[in-house]
Design a protein around this motif. Structure first.
Motif, PDB file in Angstrom:
ATOM      1  N   ALA A  69     -29.306 -32.006-114.458  1.00  0.00           N
ATOM      2  CA  ALA A  69     -30.661 -31.607-114.088  1.00  0.00           C
ATOM      3  C   ALA A  69     -31.582 -32.042-115.228  1.00  0.00           C
ATOM      4  N   PRO A  70     -32.887 -32.140-114.975  1.00  0.00           N
ATOM      5  CA  PRO A  70     -33.805 -32.527-116.045  1.00  0.00           C
ATOM      6  C   PRO A  70     -33.784 -31.537-117.215  1.00  0.00           C
ATOM      7  N   GLY A  71     -34.244 -32.008-118.352  1.00  0.00           N
ATOM      8  CA  GLY A  71     -34.318 -31.162-119.541  1.00  0.00           C
ATOM      9  C   GLY A  71     -35.339 -31.717-120.513  1.00  0.00           C
ATOM     10  N   LYS A  72     -35.340 -31.140-121.715  1.00  0.00           N
ATOM     11  CA  LYS A  72     -36.266 -31.575-122.756  1.00  0.00           C
ATOM     12  C   LYS A  72     -35.514 -31.673-124.078  1.00  0.00           C
ATOM     13  N   ALA A  73     -36.004 -32.548-124.969  1.00  0.00           N
ATOM     14  CA  ALA A  73     -35.441 -32.676-126.305  1.00  0.00           C
ATOM     15  C   ALA A  73     -36.581 -32.852-127.301  1.00  0.00           C
ATOM     16  N   ARG A  74     -36.298 -32.452-128.549  1.00  0.00           N
ATOM     17  CA  ARG A  74     -37.316 -32.532-129.598  1.00  0.00           C
ATOM     18  C   ARG A  74     -36.649 -32.578-130.961  1.00  0.00           C
TER      19      ARG A  74
END
Length: 140
Positions: A69-74
């Motif tokens: 599923a979509p996600g975020k990274a930083r």
């Protein structure tokens, strides 16, 4: 008598770079990699990778993600957000950001899934690049 290249300390051999150096994209050197798979859920951002650098400079951190599923990274440095949030939407998508750090700083990759039913995970090697070949210590 051999000369040191333009008085630069970016090599370990008198007549040029040592044979152990591997050139990366755009004249960068790969200064470390880590293939340990880490996952993140949707409950909160999770630290997925962490590397301590022993020399100041500009580093590029690169990591592919496996997504159900979509996600975020930083990127974070010493626990403080430094990079922009990157939306992860495609399985195998490569996250790549550049950050300037001091000697002894820790560059960290944090991630979160957008789904309560699925996690995101690191895929393949996390790679760290620099224009010099410093020594790094992978922590996580």
């Amino acid at each position: 008598m051999p000369l040191i290249d333009n008085y630069l300390l970016n090599n370990y051999a008198i007549d040029g770079p040592s044979k152990g150096m591997v050139s990366g994209p755009s004249g960068e050197y790969s200064v470390g990699s880590n293939a340990t798979v880490r996952t993140a859920s949707s409950s909160a951002y999770a630290k997925m990778k962490s590397v301590r650098v022993n020399y100041p400079g500009v580093y590029r951190f690169e990591q592919a993600f496996g997504l159900a599923a979509p996600g975020k990274a930083r990127l974070y440095v010493n626990g403080v957000a430094r990079g922009s949030i990157v939306q992860l939407t495609v399985n195998g998508q490569v996250f790549s950001q550049t950050v300037t750090v001091e000697a002894g700083d820790t560059i960290e990759l944090w991630g979160i899934s957008d789904s309560t039913a699925y996690t995101i995970s690191t895929q393949g090697n996390a790679n760290l690049y620099s224009t010099i070949e410093p020594v790094t210590t992978w922590i996580l």
